[in-house]
Design an enzyme around this catalytic site. Structure first.
Site, short mmCIF file in Angstrom:
data_model
loop_
_atom_site.label_atom_id
_atom_site.label_comp_id
_atom_site.label_asym_id
_atom_site.label_seq_id
_atom_site.Cartn_x
_atom_site.Cartn_y
_atom_site.Cartn_z
N GLU A 203 -140.42 116.10 -68.81
CA GLU A 203 -140.50 114.94 -69.69
C GLU A 203 -139.08 114.49 -69.99
O GLU A 203 -138.14 115.26 -69.88
CB GLU A 203 -141.22 115.33 -70.97
N HIS A 414 -142.70 110.61 -68.57
CA HIS A 414 -142.80 110.60 -70.03
C HIS A 414 -141.49 110.13 -70.65
O HIS A 414 -140.85 110.83 -71.42
CB HIS A 414 -143.16 112.01 -70.52
#
Lengths: 601, 410
Positions: A203, A414
């Site tokens: 992420e 993300h």
């Protein structure tokens, strides 16, 4: 060349509806199945038609893995498993399995009952979905089937969050979910061993920021809360019930205790007591300090924090309220916000990331007039503060994780595209590995170059190791020779002799005989001796023997001398060798054809 | 229950840690425990249970939790005395992943997996670190006390033995199988206190082990020699031992065993560069072979095969060296050959290469080919070929290569 394919269906250059498909070694895995909090229509679910146009997903997926219980990682799970259709295994950690259904049910209630949506999953679907869940333990290797194995690592972030290591054969992928590299007041930091995966999918929420010291942020936060309370204002902190809320509760509790403050702190009901229980039962997932002291003192039983009732919002006087949900997009926190927004003495503190489209995001971007349902506008006069307490790794943390795991390739999800671009550059520069940042629906193909595992016969191995000696000479490496037998799915490396035997084949001997004529006025034995001396000086490093039966042997090549019938000065050399000595034999015949050097005795 | 799947197909299974009480059924023992306890309490006596501070006690407490209501023991206090009593009870609640499925589902509700939490909340169960301090002031009789040490030689249990030993209203119930209760009680005799022996040992008994072995089917079984005969106290019970075909390998304390299995293969990794260079050829349907010449690297018990490094090209020198001055460096031994050279096909190949005048002579083992123009002989036999060629190196090498075309290299 084998390849690994990664396609994000959600969270590609975006935050929300995390859903990443990985194809590795013939297996298809779905990582996370989240809901996008910023949309109210179909865009909030990942587009599963990428996997198949119609019908259930069971045949196309080998397993689904959920990293943690935040709705942007598991919100679409019941939709996928019950409405689109999937009956295979779903893996998640124990705390995630416990807490997911609660958050899903809560979310369902708000969406269906309060907002009146129809095409949404039902309570029964949530229950049916959770029946398919197989819980994972930390660092336990789970065999999904004969070839696919997965292992969970501690990720920090929230209770039960895990990073997953997926391995098929010699190829592997690590997916981080959301993680945090710095421990906080109730959770530890993420950790992974040097597993050297082919791809690390990470992420990148805070890809460009390097967070300053936590103590500064905490001091800042406490100062703001204190100031607001001092002047009689109310502080609203919208949080999700499980996650940052506990962290901030512990922080405020210790502060209230130290400063002996009297203003009430409330926590909205519903999930509170349950949250407390969960933290107690899953204390093994919290950080070391809490684990050590939980017997004597439960860190999650708060003396200064009480349950909230809706009527309290109208009470005069200062107070601090933690209300759900976290981005002010619905529910109790939005209600309280509407009540308090008009007063400048009040303050709202957003403790974490707000997805685009939510009221939280809007007010953080400076919007001071908001449109509510029924055409009403809301004037936002209260102070809006942003304190980043959300437990995501910052740029330094991401680099640290890469150093820990040593992946061969990187893939970022993300996050926001611009920030990911910046981080991508840094990663490529620092680690010299490829870094990808695909958008939703875009496939990244990474070719892996795996080693081939082969079974070598112990005899052959031991013989080679013994001959090689304790310290191999890097300048003259010893070459091993063998035969690789490929049968069905097995690869066996054995010595050539053993291969012949195992396959039931006969050896075929190929021999060569060559006659070379030489002029040499000596007797036969003398000629032979001269040949012997000559060869010894040229062929250093080879075994040359002068045998009593009248032959010279070079390795296993035989040389005989006889005189020609017509002329005793003409000698006929007979060289005989097998195919195994082909190179040497060929060399010898050419060499001896040139005759013997005169300087020999 | 134990996950047996990882035991399947094992070469050697070392079996130990079976129940020490093969004749005592744990469920039956639990029942006896409860009924004896109830009987004593109703008669106004105390119950002493010497036990370890973690382990079976959780099951005893759970069983009593269900039993209390039906046996009207609601007013009887239960005491658990141990310096780790509190920790033990707390710790038992946080490791749900190790518990059975039913307890795991409780945790998801969320509810603590063991009911002793409720017993503590309702004040039915009280725990103390020792008999000194709070316990001595809050102690009420009749009661049930769980304390250590099961050997009765040290720990708070000794105090209770002294306190209650003289009254026949009291009962001591032994549940731990580790110690012989008669030996444990010996120094306290004469004892008016009643003694009940109901050891609870949930480890595998012989019947369960036989079933396990039938399912797992290991090649060899190794076990302590005690299991190969019935226990000394019940030497007539031929079912209380391991009977297997082939018989298990017994061991006794301090004996050294050589486990009977030989490894034949080890794992070695072929690096991708080398793997790409291998050329497999199919010699039988479904079976391919490839000749491998590689350098073996062994480090930390991990073996890899790498390509043979190419020798550096000879630096060009000013002096013109005579060609073939250098003896050949043997990089890799030549492969073994297999197969046979078919006569007709070989003759046809020779023809294609311009060798037309060939006289074929039959011998006992094969054929001899006289190449007239080249003055060369080739002897073809089932398992060997012999080329006799003088003074004509290029021809010899050509013939060599033609023969090799018909043979398999290993």
């Amino acid at each position: 060349m084998p390849e690994i394919k990664v396609t994000p269906l959600g969270a590609g250059q975006d935050v929300g509806r995390s859903c990443i498909l990985v194809s590795i070694g013939g297996k298809n895995i779905m990582l996370d199945c989240g809901m996008h909090m910023g949309y109210n229509d179909d865009r909030r679910f990942p587009d599963f038609s990428y996997i198949t146009q119609n019908g259930r997903l069971t045949d196309f997926l080998d397993c689904v893995i959920i990293s943690h219980f935040h709705l942007d990682h598991c919100g679409a799970l019941p939709y996928m498993s019950e409405m689109v259709g999937y009956d295979g295994p779903i893996y998640m950690t124990h705390p995630t399995k416990a807490i997911c259904p609660i958050l899903l049910e809560d979310f369902r209630k708000i969406t269906v009952d309060k907002k009146g949506e129809t095409n949404f999953f039902t309570s029964q679907m949530i229950k049916d979905c959770m029946k398919k869940v197989i819980p994972l333990n930390l660092h336990q290797t789970v065999q999904v089937d004969d070839e696919l194995e997965i292992k969970a690592y501690y990720a920090g972030h929230v209770l039960g969050a895990a990073m997953v290591h997926i391995k098929v054969g010699s190829e592997s992928v690590v997916y981080t979910g959301d993680y945090n590299m710095t421990p906080d007041r109730h959770l530890g930091a993420a950790w992974i061993d040097k597993c050297r995966p082919d791809i690390l999918i990470s992420e990148s929420t805070y890809a460009t920021t390097i967070r300053d010291s936590k103590r500064c942020r905490e001091r800042d936060f406490l100062k703001k809360v204190h100031e607001t309370i001092e002047r009689g204002g109310k502080v609203l902190i919208p949080v999700f019930a499980l996650g940052r809320a506990q962290e901030l509760c512990i922080l405020l509790e210790t502060f209230w205790e130290r400063m002996n403050l009297k203003a009430p702190i409330y926590f909205s009901t519903g999930l509170t007591e349950k949250a407390n229980h969960y933290y107690k039962l899953f204390i093994t997932w919290t950080n070391q300090k809490i684990r050590k002291t939980f017997v004597q003192r439960n860190m999650f039983e708060f003396k200064h924090i009480k349950a909230f009732d809706r009527s309290y919002a109208d009470n005069p006087g200062p107070m601090v309220v933690f209300a759900t949900p976290g981005m002010l997009h619905a529910g109790q926190s939005l209600q309280i916000f509407k009540k308090w927004a008009g007063n400048e003495k009040n303050m709202v503190i957003m403790p974490g990331y707000c997805v685009q489209g939510t009221i939280g995001h809007k007010i953080l971007n400076g919007q001071r007039k908001l449109e509510m349902e029924g055409r009403a506008t809301l004037d936002v006069k209260l102070q809006v503060e942003y304190m980043s307490f959300s437990a995501h790794a910052d740029a330094k943390g991401i680099m640290q994780l890469i150093r820990m795991a040593e992946p061969r390739n990187m893939l970022l999800v993300h996050g926001e595209a611009v920030k990911m671009e910046f981080l991508k550059g840094k990663i490529e520069q620092e680690f010299s590995i490829d870094c990808h940042m695909p958008a939703n629906g875009e496939t990244v193909t990474v070719t892996t170059n795996p080693s081939v595992p082969v079974d070598i016969s112990l005899n052959l191995l031991k013989r080679e190791m013994a001959l090689g000696g304790p310290l191999p000479d890097p300048k003259k490496p010893r070459t091993m020779h063998g035969t690789l037998i490929m049968k069905e799915n097995s690869l066996k490396l054995v010595s050539s002799e053993q291969a012949l035997k195992e396959l039931g084949l006969n050896e075929h001997q190929l021999r060569f005989t060559c006659r070379v004529q030489l002029q040499d006025p000596h007797s036969d034995p003398d000629t032979l001796h001269r040949i012997y001396t000559h060869l010894k000086s040229v062929l250093k490093g080879y075994t040359i023997q002068h045998l009593p039966d009248g032959t010279v042997m070079v390795e296993s090549i035989v040389i005989k001398v006889s005189s020609s019938a017509e002329d005793t000065n003409t000698k006929v050399l007979l060289l005989s060798w097998s195919y195994q000595d082909e190179d040497l034999g060929s060399f010898l015949s050419t060499l001896l054809k040139k005759g013997l050097p005169s300087g020999l005795c | 229950p134990m996950d047996q799947s990882s035991l399947k197909n094992s070469d050697v299974l070392i079996l130990t840690g079976l129940t020490q009480m093969p004749t005592a059924n744990p469920d039956g023992m639990l029942g006896e425990f409860c009924s004896n306890l109830a009987m004593t309490i109703r008669a106004g006596g105390n119950v002493l249970v010497p036990c370890y501070s973690s382990g079976v006690i959780y099951d005893l407490l759970e069983c009593l939790y269900q039993f209390i209501e039906s046996a009207s023991l609601g007013t009887t206090p239960f005491y658990f005395i141990s310096p780790v009593a509190n920790s033990s009870l707390e710790f038992s609640q946080i490791f749900a992943e190790w518990l059975c499925h039913n307890k795991q589902t409780k945790v998801y509700l969320p509810e603590p997996p063991f009911p002793h939490a409720e017993l503590i909340q309702t004040n039915k169960l009280k725990h103390y670190p020792s008999i000194h301090g709070d316990f001595s002031s809050e102690f009420r009789q009749p009661c049930v006390v769980f304390t250590g040490h099961p050997s009765l030689r040290f720990g708070d249990v000794v105090h209770f033995m002294e306190l209650w030993g003289k009254s026949s209203l009291n009962t001591i119930i032994f549940t731990e199988p580790d110690f012989s209760y008669l030996d444990a009680l010996a120094p306290y005799q004469p004892l008016a206190m009643k003694c009940v022996y109901c050891p609870i040992d949930t480890r595998l008994n012989f019947h369960q082990v036989s079933k396990l072995l039938k399912e797992v089917q290991p090649v060899h079984v190794v076990c302590p020699e005690q299991y190969t005969q019935p226990p000394l106290t019940q030497s007539h019970r031929s079912d209380l031992m391991l009977e297997l075909q082939p018989p298990p390998m017994p061991y006794r304390r301090c004996s050294v065993l050589n486990l009977p299995f030989r490894r034949r293969y080890e794992r070695v990794y072929i690096l991708p560069e080398l793997a790409n260079s291998l050329v497999p050829s199919e010699i039988k349907p479904g079976i391919s072979v490839a000749t491998v010449s590689a350098v073996l690297h062994s480090k930390d018990n991990k073996h890899t095969l790498q390509s043979v490094p190419k020798p550096p090209p000879a630096p060009p020198t000013k002096k013109r060296k005579r060609v073939m001055e250098e003896p050949p460096v043997v990089l890799a031994p030549k492969p073994l050959l297999s197969g046979a050279v078919p006569l007709e096909a070989f003759l046809a190949t020779l023809q294609k290469h311009g060798i037309t005048e060939v006289k074929v002579e039959e011998t006992a083992d094969g054929h001899i080919l006289h190449l007239q123009a080249e003055d060369t002989l080739i002897q073809l036999e089932e398992d060997g070929t012999h080329i006799v060629c003088d003074n004509n190196e290029p021809l010899r090498t050509t013939l060599r290569d033609l023969v090799l075309r018909f043979l398999q290299k290993l």
